[in-house]
Design a protein around this motif. Sequence first.
Motif, PDB file in Angstrom:
ATOM      1  N   SER A  68       0.848  -1.184   0.000  1.00 31.73           N
ATOM      2  CA  SER A  68       0.000   0.000   0.000  1.00 31.73           C
ATOM      3  C   SER A  68       0.887   1.238   0.000  1.00 31.73           C
ATOM      4  O   SER A  68       2.124   1.144   0.053  1.00 31.73           O
ATOM      5  N   TYR A  69       0.262   2.401  -0.019  1.00 28.71           N
ATOM      6  CA  TYR A  69       1.012   3.662  -0.005  1.00 28.71           C
ATOM      7  C   TYR A  69       1.866   3.813   1.246  1.00 28.71           C
ATOM      8  O   TYR A  69       2.807   4.619   1.270  1.00 28.71           O
ATOM      9  N   LYS A  70       1.564   3.054   2.304  1.00 28.79           N
ATOM     10  CA  LYS A  70       2.323   3.164   3.547  1.00 28.79           C
ATOM     11  C   LYS A  70       3.741   2.608   3.426  1.00 28.79           C
ATOM     12  O   LYS A  70       4.603   2.915   4.235  1.00 28.79           O
ATOM     13  N   HIS A  71       3.957   1.794   2.424  1.00 29.36           N
ATOM     14  CA  HIS A  71       5.237   1.102   2.299  1.00 29.36           C
ATOM     15  C   HIS A  71       6.298   2.035   1.708  1.00 29.36           C
ATOM     16  O   HIS A  71       6.046   2.715   0.708  1.00 29.36           O
ATOM     17  N   PRO A  72       7.489   2.084   2.301  1.00 27.84           N
ATOM     18  CA  PRO A  72       8.539   2.969   1.763  1.00 27.84           C
ATOM     19  C   PRO A  72       9.020   2.562   0.373  1.00 27.84           C
ATOM     20  O   PRO A  72       9.622   3.376  -0.332  1.00 27.84           O
ATOM     21  N   LEU A  73       8.769   1.312  -0.024  1.00 26.30           N
ATOM     22  CA  LEU A  73       9.170   0.855  -1.359  1.00 26.30           C
ATOM     23  C   LEU A  73       7.954   0.733  -2.284  1.00 26.30           C
ATOM     24  O   LEU A  73       7.942  -0.079  -3.199  1.00 26.30           O
ATOM     25  N   TYR A  74       6.956   1.548  -2.048  1.00 29.55           N
ATOM     26  CA  TYR A  74       5.693   1.420  -2.772  1.00 29.55           C
ATOM     27  C   TYR A  74       5.870   1.437  -4.285  1.00 29.55           C
ATOM     28  O   TYR A  74       5.358   0.559  -4.990  1.00 29.55           O
ATOM     29  N   PHE A  75       6.591   2.395  -4.817  1.00 27.18           N
ATOM     30  CA  PHE A  75       6.634   2.562  -6.275  1.00 27.18           C
ATOM     31  C   PHE A  75       7.418   1.451  -6.967  1.00 27.18           C
ATOM     32  O   PHE A  75       7.021   0.976  -8.023  1.00 27.18           O
ATOM     33  N   ILE A  76       8.502   1.022  -6.384  1.00 27.18           N
ATOM     34  CA  ILE A  76       9.261  -0.047  -7.043  1.00 27.18           C
ATOM     35  C   ILE A  76       8.551  -1.390  -6.879  1.00 27.18           C
ATOM     36  O   ILE A  76       8.446  -2.170  -7.837  1.00 27.18           O
ATOM     37  N   ARG A  77       8.029  -1.674  -5.691  1.00 27.26           N
ATOM     38  CA  ARG A  77       7.388  -2.966  -5.456  1.00 27.26           C
ATOM     39  C   ARG A  77       6.029  -3.061  -6.173  1.00 27.26           C
ATOM     40  O   ARG A  77       5.707  -4.095  -6.754  1.00 27.26           O
ATOM     41  N   LYS A  78       5.245  -2.007  -6.115  1.00 24.29           N
ATOM     42  CA  LYS A  78       3.939  -2.039  -6.780  1.00 24.29           C
ATOM     43  C   LYS A  78       4.119  -2.108  -8.291  1.00 24.29           C
ATOM     44  O   LYS A  78       3.381  -2.824  -8.989  1.00 24.29           O
ATOM     45  N   GLY A  79       5.109  -1.390  -8.786  1.00 23.70           N
ATOM     46  CA  GLY A  79       5.368  -1.427 -10.223  1.00 23.70           C
ATOM     47  C   GLY A  79       5.797  -2.803 -10.688  1.00 23.70           C
ATOM     48  O   GLY A  79       5.332  -3.301 -11.725  1.00 23.70           O
ATOM     49  N   LEU A  80       6.687  -3.449  -9.931  1.00 20.54           N
ATOM     50  CA  LEU A  80       7.110  -4.811 -10.277  1.00 20.54           C
ATOM     51  C   LEU A  80       5.936  -5.781 -10.222  1.00 20.54           C
ATOM     52  O   LEU A  80       5.779  -6.639 -11.095  1.00 20.54           O
ATOM     53  N   ARG A 124       2.831  -5.180 -10.764  1.00 13.97           N
ATOM     54  CA  ARG A 124       1.964  -4.971 -11.927  1.00 13.97           C
ATOM     55  C   ARG A 124       2.585  -5.542 -13.195  1.00 13.97           C
ATOM     56  O   ARG A 124       1.886  -6.154 -14.018  1.00 13.97           O
ATOM     57  N   LYS A 125       3.882  -5.342 -13.366  1.00 15.27           N
ATOM     58  CA  LYS A 125       4.544  -5.855 -14.572  1.00 15.27           C
ATOM     59  C   LYS A 125       4.565  -7.381 -14.578  1.00 15.27           C
ATOM     60  O   LYS A 125       4.291  -8.017 -15.613  1.00 15.27           O
ATOM     61  N   ILE A 126       4.893  -7.978 -13.451  1.00 19.97           N
ATOM     62  CA  ILE A 126       4.935  -9.442 -13.385  1.00 19.97           C
ATOM     63  C   ILE A 126       3.539 -10.010 -13.578  1.00 19.97           C
ATOM     64  O   ILE A 126       3.352 -11.023 -14.262  1.00 19.97           O
ATOM     65  N   SER A 127       2.530  -9.357 -12.992  1.00 13.78           N
ATOM     66  CA  SER A 127       1.147  -9.796 -13.181  1.00 13.78           C
ATOM     67  C   SER A 127       0.760  -9.767 -14.651  1.00 13.78           C
ATOM     68  O   SER A 127       0.020 -10.633 -15.128  1.00 13.78           O
ATOM     69  N   LEU A 128       1.259  -8.777 -15.361  1.00 13.10           N
ATOM     70  CA  LEU A 128       0.929  -8.625 -16.773  1.00 13.10           C
ATOM     71  C   LEU A 128       1.527  -9.735 -17.625  1.00 13.10           C
ATOM     72  O   LEU A 128       0.867 -10.279 -18.524  1.00 13.10           O
ATOM     73  N   LEU A 157      11.192 -15.066 -18.134  1.00 10.72           N
ATOM     74  CA  LEU A 157      10.755 -13.738 -17.714  1.00 10.72           C
ATOM     75  C   LEU A 157      11.681 -13.294 -16.596  1.00 10.72           C
ATOM     76  O   LEU A 157      11.795 -13.978 -15.577  1.00 10.72           O
ATOM     77  N   LEU A 158      12.342 -12.157 -16.791  1.00 13.90           N
ATOM     78  CA  LEU A 158      13.290 -11.688 -15.784  1.00 13.90           C
ATOM     79  C   LEU A 158      13.097 -10.210 -15.502  1.00 13.90           C
ATOM     80  O   LEU A 158      12.649  -9.443 -16.356  1.00 13.90           O
ATOM     81  N   THR A 159      13.417  -9.834 -14.263  1.00 12.97           N
ATOM     82  CA  THR A 159      13.448  -8.427 -13.896  1.00 12.97           C
ATOM     83  C   THR A 159      14.778  -8.132 -13.214  1.00 12.97           C
ATOM     84  O   THR A 159      15.327  -8.985 -12.508  1.00 12.97           O
ATOM     85  N   CYS A 160      15.286  -6.933 -13.446  1.00 12.33           N
ATOM     86  CA  CYS A 160      16.554  -6.494 -12.843  1.00 12.33           C
ATOM     87  C   CYS A 160      16.435  -5.035 -12.421  1.00 12.33           C
ATOM     88  O   CYS A 160      15.828  -4.234 -13.133  1.00 12.33           O
ATOM     89  N   PRO A 161      17.025  -4.657 -11.290  1.00 10.38           N
ATOM     90  CA  PRO A 161      17.033  -3.242 -10.929  1.00 10.38           C
ATOM     91  C   PRO A 161      17.958  -2.450 -11.856  1.00 10.38           C
ATOM     92  O   PRO A 161      18.998  -2.959 -12.283  1.00 10.38           O
ATOM     93  N   LEU A 211      10.742  -9.165 -25.736  1.00  6.96           N
ATOM     94  CA  LEU A 211      10.183  -7.911 -25.226  1.00  6.96           C
ATOM     95  C   LEU A 211      11.082  -7.332 -24.142  1.00  6.96           C
ATOM     96  O   LEU A 211      11.652  -8.076 -23.338  1.00  6.96           O
ATOM     97  N   ILE A 212      11.205  -6.023 -24.158  1.00  6.32           N
ATOM     98  CA  ILE A 212      11.889  -5.305 -23.080  1.00  6.32           C
ATOM     99  C   ILE A 212      10.955  -4.204 -22.599  1.00  6.32           C
ATOM    100  O   ILE A 212      10.443  -3.413 -23.386  1.00  6.32           O
ATOM    101  N   ASP A 213      10.712  -4.170 -21.302  1.00  6.59           N
ATOM    102  CA  ASP A 213       9.822  -3.176 -20.703  1.00  6.59           C
ATOM    103  C   ASP A 213      10.547  -2.549 -19.514  1.00  6.59           C
ATOM    104  O   ASP A 213      11.600  -3.036 -19.085  1.00  6.59           O
ATOM    105  N   LYS A 214       9.984  -1.474 -18.987  1.00  5.27           N
ATOM    106  CA  LYS A 214      10.595  -0.782 -17.854  1.00  5.27           C
ATOM    107  C   LYS A 214       9.561  -0.513 -16.775  1.00  5.27           C
ATOM    108  O   LYS A 214       8.389  -0.253 -17.072  1.00  5.27           O
TER     109      LYS A 214
END
Length: 254
Positions: free
Chosen positions: A24-36, A38-42, A137-141, A174-177
């Motif tokens: 949720s928005y309370k998490h300090p890593l909200y944007f990176i974790r929520k974004g990942l 969503r991308k993995i879900s996709l 399917l891979l993700t990297c920082p 495919l390459i996404d960000k």
Amino acid sequence: MSYSVSCPAIAAFDNMVPKNFNPSYKHPLYFIRKGLYRKISLYAPQLKGKLLDFGCGEKPYQSLFTNVGEYIGLDYNGEGHDHQNEGVDFYYDGKTIPFENESFDSVFTSEVFEHVFGLQDILPELNRVMKPEAQILLTCPFAWEEHEIPVDYARYTQFSLKDMLEKNGFKVILIDKNGHFMSALHQLFVLYIHDHWMHRVPVLSKIPLFKKIVRQIGIPVMNMGFSLVEPFWPKSDRFYLNTIVIAKKIAKTN
């Protein structure tokens, strides 16, 4: 080969992914974790059959792989990460993946490659245990602080990932960000506030109530506030949080 992707509504498996990885928005890593998330879900539904989760940890995203028949988690038991109570199925020695040739229909690996010393030596191993035409399917920082110290060896651009994959028997599909210039800056700023600033502010950092206010009020307000103004920032993806890649093993021809 960059694609702009809008993620559809995700509902059925929201509650099955741990809150730390679907925050949720309370998490300090909200944007990176929520974004990942969503991308993995996709992209997760594209992987099928028998899947290897390379560097699985606690397998936080397993429920998103709805078309997978068998899900096997593999990890490396070394310093930097405690695997206690994570339910890892198999461990490897950092060099050889303990499975027969062409054992898997798909591979998933998220936020792992930066912790692999000598990635060029592991990619052939991943290729070996994948069936022809199998997908990974891979993700990297891309923009992130040092973490899981001292086992944090690299940051890869999309171009280096593409080059390494193609040199080791894969075709990039495919390459996404995840994230863009301003969301990455905001996420890094919130991380700095939570992990460093509030622990070092003279006088205030010694008061537990101050830290509680920062965590429970300051962080959510910053995250919700940025979400409101984010649509008005001109987007640039030259600086971002994570790279997401889908590639497939090239079938050898006789």
